[in-house]
Scaffold this active site. Sequence first.
Site, PDB file in Angstrom:
ATOM      1  CB  THR A   1     113.145 -74.433  -4.126  1.00 40.15           C
ATOM      2  OG1 THR A   1     112.320 -73.731  -3.187  1.00 40.15           O
ATOM      3  CG2 THR A   1     114.206 -73.505  -4.684  1.00 40.15           C
ATOM      4  CB  SER A   2     109.799 -78.765  -4.363  1.00 41.21           C
ATOM      5  OG  SER A   2     109.092 -79.734  -3.615  1.00 41.21           O
TER       6      SER A   2
END
Length: 699
Positions: free
Chosen positions: A275-276
């Site tokens: 994820t970011s």
Amino acid sequence: MLIKLQLLSLAVLLSAILTAAETSYKVGVGRADCTGPAAEITFMGYAKANQKGCGIHLRQFSRAFIFNDGKNLMTFVTVDACMMNHPLKQAVIDKLEALIPKTFTLQNTIISGSHTHSTPGGWLKDVMYDFPNLGFVQESFDALVDGIVRSIEKAYKNQVDAQLYMNSGILLDSNINRSPAAYAYNPTTEQNKYEYNVDKDLVQLKIVRAKDDVPIGVINWFAVHPTSMNNTNCLIHSDNVGYASILLESSMEPDSLPGKTSFVGAFASTNLGDTSPNLKDPICIDTGKPCDYTHSTCDGKNEFCIAFGPGNDMVESTEIIATNLFKKGKELLESANSTEISGELRFIHRFIHMPSQTATYTLSNGTTINVHGCRAAMGYGFAAGTTDGPGEFDFTQATTTSNAFWNIVRDFIFPPTKEDAECHAPKPILIMSGAIQVPYEWQPSTVSIQMFQIGQFFVTAVPGEFTTMSGRRLREAVANEITSNGGPNNPKVVIAGLSNVYTNYIATPEEYQLQRYEGASTIYGPYTLPIYIQRYKELAKALISNTPITDDSEPYKFPNNLMSLVPPVIFDASGWWNNYGDCIVQPKESYTIGDIASATFVAGHPRNDNMQEKTFLNIEMQQKDATWKVVATDADWETKFIWKRQETFKPISQAEIQWKITKKVNPGTYRITHFGNYKYIFGGIYPYSGTSNSFTVST
Ligand SMILES: *[C@@H]1O[C@H](CO)[C@@H](O)[C@H](O)[C@H]1NC(C)=O
Ligand SMILES: *[C@@H]1O[C@H](CO)[C@@H](O)[C@H](O)[C@H]1NC(C)=O
């Protein structure tokens, strides 16, 4: 008849007492400052050797939660640090043993790193992880141990009767998948079960004091990388999740300074692997065009491909993600829809030697194969870094062919055997870390797997960064195992990420095939995840059936003298004409809302004292009776403590203090105070302070 009635009411009374007894726990919450050395130490996270500390934007805190049902006591800790590792957890347990004997063990304690990438490193001991710091940094290690221990001690002393509730809600616009090309390798049927390619659920565990129904603490889990602050930041920062905690805690007790509230609100890490928080698609910063989708490169190179957003700069982006997290956390906290938790508290823990694990794994076409772990190794794609912080060398993600020059470098370090190469295929091995113990361990072989049962709520502590799909598979497998072994019918399983031991990433075997950063950093080979799933299922079964489980190995014992190339602070000097604490650049006489007030002081080195539970700065407001009241410290979002040596090779330094004057600020008269410590040339460390001229703030 009368007797019957009396018996009936007695039964009602008894069952009321029994249900109350079943759902009331002793719970303690505690938070402590665990801020590390605020200057010159390389940050842990982006592996960028020149990303060194230069002051503080947000302090680091450790948040501890003790759950106790009279039979079992256990502690969950989340700490504003990049991860956790075994030597540090062991040091925390050892120190606690001396303070509160026979209470805290490796087995009943989970320590989870929040995964902020902006705090001092060098404390993990494993060569691979302390590499950017040129080895071990005792100061970073001690700062975390001290703060974590203090938070647990506080929680232990604060235990009160409490009820526990769980809740969850969807939070959009706060995370994206940074390796969607790898995620797309998972079976389509599996992908179709989910609306998004990252988890959008924020899961909450709420603690409510029994005597007055007041919430005293909360743990939130949401899958997002705390990489809103990028690798150009040099101020200590707890990033999006840390700021979300500060916002939540301050909203509960608006009159308290940050880090001083009695309410403890945590945002802990979970399966955030791929994820970011940088919601805008990555672009090539040289051309402004989109990067290559599979490799995250621009014209074949990785260093220009960077993801941004959602804000205009990293500070604004941090604020946006933090505010989203805070608002969702607060909404769930105030919602009446939460489910009360009831039932036993139990814990289970096991050490396993990953390279020697075996498991069975069913391929998507239905064929079941026998799989085994590999000795730890990093692939080429690891050195490329990610779009949140690209690597420094000529590597690209999604690399399954090797490069001759780097093979020579690699073989000079330690060549992989034919078995290693086959075991890790299709990963081209860059660093055969699992084969090296010179001068000591490079990456762990023995990991810690652990679970807490809190009634129908299950905390599954994992030793690294599970990707979205890896986390979904693990949660589902564990939940099924719980119900099929007579456990609660609707178990809520949450993953506590980066807990206890750090072993990089855990991608699915399918994602592994593409060898993006996460797959290349899945260190025990393609079947790391199936092995974990099988071991965690065994762990869940043993937990539910209350059967003991034995370790199959022990963590590596590090030698006492670790390699360290970080020089100590030699001494400080204030210069001929000045004293420490002298304000050499005064603030302006007046400011208005929206301005940044600042003052510069003659300073000592911040490494002389991390000022835990104290502050390097105060913003004070003059009261009607002419006394001064502290309105902000260095733990506030609105302040920055920026330190620098005046000239290289001269021990004279300056501290610039900035204060952003927001709409919250009342008009009036203010001043800035700086606190520090200097190291005398003939030995000894001495505190000093200094205050600026006063200035006015008007609307
Ligand atoms: C970091 O963020 C700043 C904006 O705050 C931006 O100018 C810079 O390019 C970013 N750098 C990296 C490496 O992400
Ligand atoms: C399933 O896939 C594996 C690996 O691709 C292959 O070796 C095996 O023969 C396949 N099994 C069936 C029943 O198609």
